[in-house]
Design an enzyme around this catalytic site. Structure first.
Site, mmCIF file in Angstrom:
data_model
loop_
_atom_site.group_PDB
_atom_site.id
_atom_site.type_symbol
_atom_site.label_atom_id
_atom_site.label_comp_id
_atom_site.label_asym_id
_atom_site.label_seq_id
_atom_site.Cartn_x
_atom_site.Cartn_y
_atom_site.Cartn_z
ATOM 1 N N HIS A 93 9.882 -4.185 4.563
ATOM 2 C CA HIS A 93 10.169 -2.862 4.674
ATOM 3 C C HIS A 93 11.023 -2.373 5.775
ATOM 4 C CE1 HIS A 93 7.564 -2.116 1.836
ATOM 5 N NE2 HIS A 93 7.717 -0.668 1.287
ATOM 6 N N GLU A 135 -0.538 5.791 11.786
ATOM 7 C CA GLU A 135 0.046 4.000 11.802
ATOM 8 C C GLU A 135 -0.360 3.695 13.375
ATOM 9 O OE1 GLU A 135 3.091 3.893 9.175
ATOM 10 O OE2 GLU A 135 3.916 2.240 11.117
ATOM 11 N N ARG A 167 -2.061 0.551 9.586
ATOM 12 C CA ARG A 167 -1.191 1.411 8.783
ATOM 13 C C ARG A 167 0.089 0.579 8.592
ATOM 14 N NH1 ARG A 167 -0.596 7.583 6.061
ATOM 15 N NH2 ARG A 167 0.466 6.567 4.618
ATOM 16 N N LYS A 184 2.365 10.292 3.518
ATOM 17 C CA LYS A 184 3.927 9.804 4.286
ATOM 18 C C LYS A 184 4.739 10.776 3.799
ATOM 19 C CE LYS A 184 3.691 5.978 6.950
ATOM 20 N NZ LYS A 184 4.701 4.289 7.246
ATOM 21 N N HIS A 199 14.454 -1.553 4.215
ATOM 22 C CA HIS A 199 14.471 -0.492 4.291
ATOM 23 C C HIS A 199 15.959 0.118 5.098
ATOM 24 C CE1 HIS A 199 11.339 1.638 4.865
ATOM 25 N NE2 HIS A 199 11.578 1.757 3.460
ATOM 26 N N ASN A 239 3.815 -2.139 5.247
ATOM 27 C CA ASN A 239 5.453 -2.222 5.645
ATOM 28 C C ASN A 239 5.792 -3.528 5.596
ATOM 29 O OD1 ASN A 239 6.042 0.619 5.578
ATOM 30 N ND2 ASN A 239 5.199 0.477 7.673
ATOM 31 N N HIS A 262 14.400 1.067 -4.147
ATOM 32 C CA HIS A 262 13.651 0.606 -3.327
ATOM 33 C C HIS A 262 12.453 -0.321 -4.057
ATOM 34 C CE1 HIS A 262 10.629 1.207 0.196
ATOM 35 N NE2 HIS A 262 9.918 1.370 -0.788
ATOM 36 N N ARG A 281 5.028 26.499 8.339
ATOM 37 C CA ARG A 281 4.239 25.051 9.166
ATOM 38 C C ARG A 281 2.669 23.798 7.745
ATOM 39 N NH1 ARG A 281 3.869 29.381 12.601
ATOM 40 N NH2 ARG A 281 5.615 28.730 14.328
ATOM 41 N N LYS A 285 -5.422 1.028 -0.438
ATOM 42 C CA LYS A 285 -3.953 1.437 0.666
ATOM 43 C C LYS A 285 -4.891 3.022 1.183
ATOM 44 C CE LYS A 285 -0.330 4.067 1.325
ATOM 45 N NZ LYS A 285 1.826 4.608 0.762
ATOM 46 N N GLU A 307 5.809 -2.786 -4.977
ATOM 47 C CA GLU A 307 5.156 -3.028 -4.391
ATOM 48 C C GLU A 307 3.170 -3.740 -4.792
ATOM 49 O OE1 GLU A 307 5.762 -1.142 -1.232
ATOM 50 O OE2 GLU A 307 7.157 0.618 -1.461
#
Ligand SMILES: NC(=O)c1ccc[n+]([C@@H]2O[C@H](COP(=O)([O-])OP(=O)(O)OC[C@H]3O[C@@H](n4cnc5c(N)ncnc54)[C@H](O)[C@@H]3O)[C@@H](O)[C@H]2O)c1
Length: 366
Positions: free
Chosen positions: A251, A240, A244, A146, A255, A248, A268, A124, A230, A188
């Site tokens: 993105h 987010e 936040r 993330k 994506h 993206n 990417h 966990r 960031k 980026e």
């Protein structure tokens, strides 16, 4: 010289160290390891170059001895999946990793995302450290917690928020990074400027050649600027709930493009470059921004040798279908990050699908 930044999260804050010789300087990061087990997770390009150095440094460092093993995964986005996570979990079991064990993610964003997610799952949640070795990972993926992997239905659909205990970026590792990967990382960097820092965008235009030539001072400035930006966003909105999502920009398109082209076909950063151009054009088409800013973005990305057009093989309808499964969407409506010009990104709810289709149809390359 080492630049140190802090990510301010109550009780879970951590530092980002950026500089030369960081991998070998284990005394600087050894304290982040709490227990007696460490698993280095890397890929088959990076491990032969740097994994031994990392484990030697750990063995030399002061403090209680640590049992350290290394797991080498196949490189590339095509392997960022649950099978890779299972291999990390198996390796942790083999190591006898208890709750105070630590995962050392050594590589680019793919390794960092897989290793971080496995660390989030084992018992966990155990500690992990990020040792980013690509520009993209140094400026973006290693910071912010993330973690996760891809699903055939879409990018990063499986994952967890799990912050690292520290980020240690050794600039020397960039010397072996292939040019195409360096350029993908620059996408980026451009993204950061586009979201919230128009002065940084101007700086990038002035220092594009220095960055492409891997000038140390220019790279350090770019990495530190992106990490600082960031870290601020993550500290204000870790999960987010709002701001936040701006990170993206490009993105949702990117994506969808990565998944539709087949993971690993477009890098990417390359998909994000195309995605940012599409987002800028859509903003112009919706009357939110001047075309002049979209042209400056296009010119900078092209200067960095990044693609800016949709590959001819990609069908606009298929891309839109994938965009509907993006994590940012709400109640079945498209929610995109667009802009009001350079440095002014915004979240736009309920974006009109025909307008998106028009932009996609008009963005095809040769
Ligand atoms: N978690 C986040 O917040 C976040 C943010 C942005 C991107 N990402 C993810 O990051 C991934 C992309 O990361 P990436 O661009 O670093 O790709 P990557 O991890 O695939 O690395 C790129 C390639 O370079 C090789 N490589 C890495 N470092 C090297 C070095 N120093 N010398 C020689 N070769 C080296 C790798 O083996 C790989 O082949 C994507 O999966 C993306 O979704 C995550």
């Amino acid at each position: 010289m080492t630049t140190t930044l802090e990510v301010g999260l109550a009780g879970r804050g951590y530092s980002i160290r950026i500089g030369s010789g960081q991998l070998d300087d284990a005394d600087a990061w050894r304290d982040a390891l709490r227990g007696g087990h460490a698993l280095i997770v890397s890929d088959d390009n990076v491990a032969p170059l740097y994994a031994q150095r990392l484990s030697d440094a750990l063995a030399r460092a002061a403090g209680k001895p640590v049992r350290c093993e290394a797991l080498v995964l196949p490189a590339g986005e095509a392997h960022k999946n649950l099978a890779a996570v299972a291999r990390v979990l198996d390796a942790l079991a083999q190591l006898g990793a208890t709750r105070d064990a630590c995962v050392l993610a050594l590589g680019g964003g793919v390794v960092g995302d897989i290793a971080g997610f496995a660390a989030a799952c084992w018992m966990r949640g155990i500690d992990f450290l990020q040792f980013p070795t690509t520009l993209l990972a140094m400026v973006d993926s290693s910071v912010g917690g993330k973690t996760g992997v891809d699903h055939p239905a879409g990018k990063n659909l499986i994952g967890a928020f799990h912050q690292p205990r520290a980020v240690i970026a050794d600039l020397d590792t960039l010397a072996t990074l292939p040019d195409r990967e360096l350029r993908a990382g620059l996408a980026e960097v451009v993204k950061t400027a586009c979201i919230g820092d128009a002065d940084f965008f101007t700086w990038l235009e002035a220092h594009a050649d220095a960055l492409l030539a891997r000038n140390d001072a220019a790279l350090t400035h770019a990495i530190a600027t992106c990490c600082h930006f960031k870290a601020g966003v993550v500290a204000r909105d870790e999960r987010e709930a709002g701001e936040r999502a701006l990170l993206n920009l490009g993105h949702t398109f990117g994506h969808a493009l990565e998944a539709e082209a087949g993971y690993g076909t477009l890098l990417h950063g390359e998909a994000v470059a195309i995605g940012m151009v599409l987002a800028a054009r859509l903003s112009t088409c919706l009357g939110a921004a001047d075309d002049e800013d979209a042209q400056r973005l296009l010119a900078l990305l092209q200067r960095f040798g990044l693609p800016v057009a949709l590959p001819a093989s990609i069908a606009a309808g298929a891309l839109l279908a994938r965009m509907r499964l993006d994590k940012k969407n709400r109640a079945g409506a498209l929610r995109l990050i667009l802009w009001r010009g350079i440095g002014r990104a915004e979240i736009v709810e309920g974006v009109d699908e025909p307008a998106v289709m028009e932009i996609l149809e008009g963005a095809r390359g040769g």
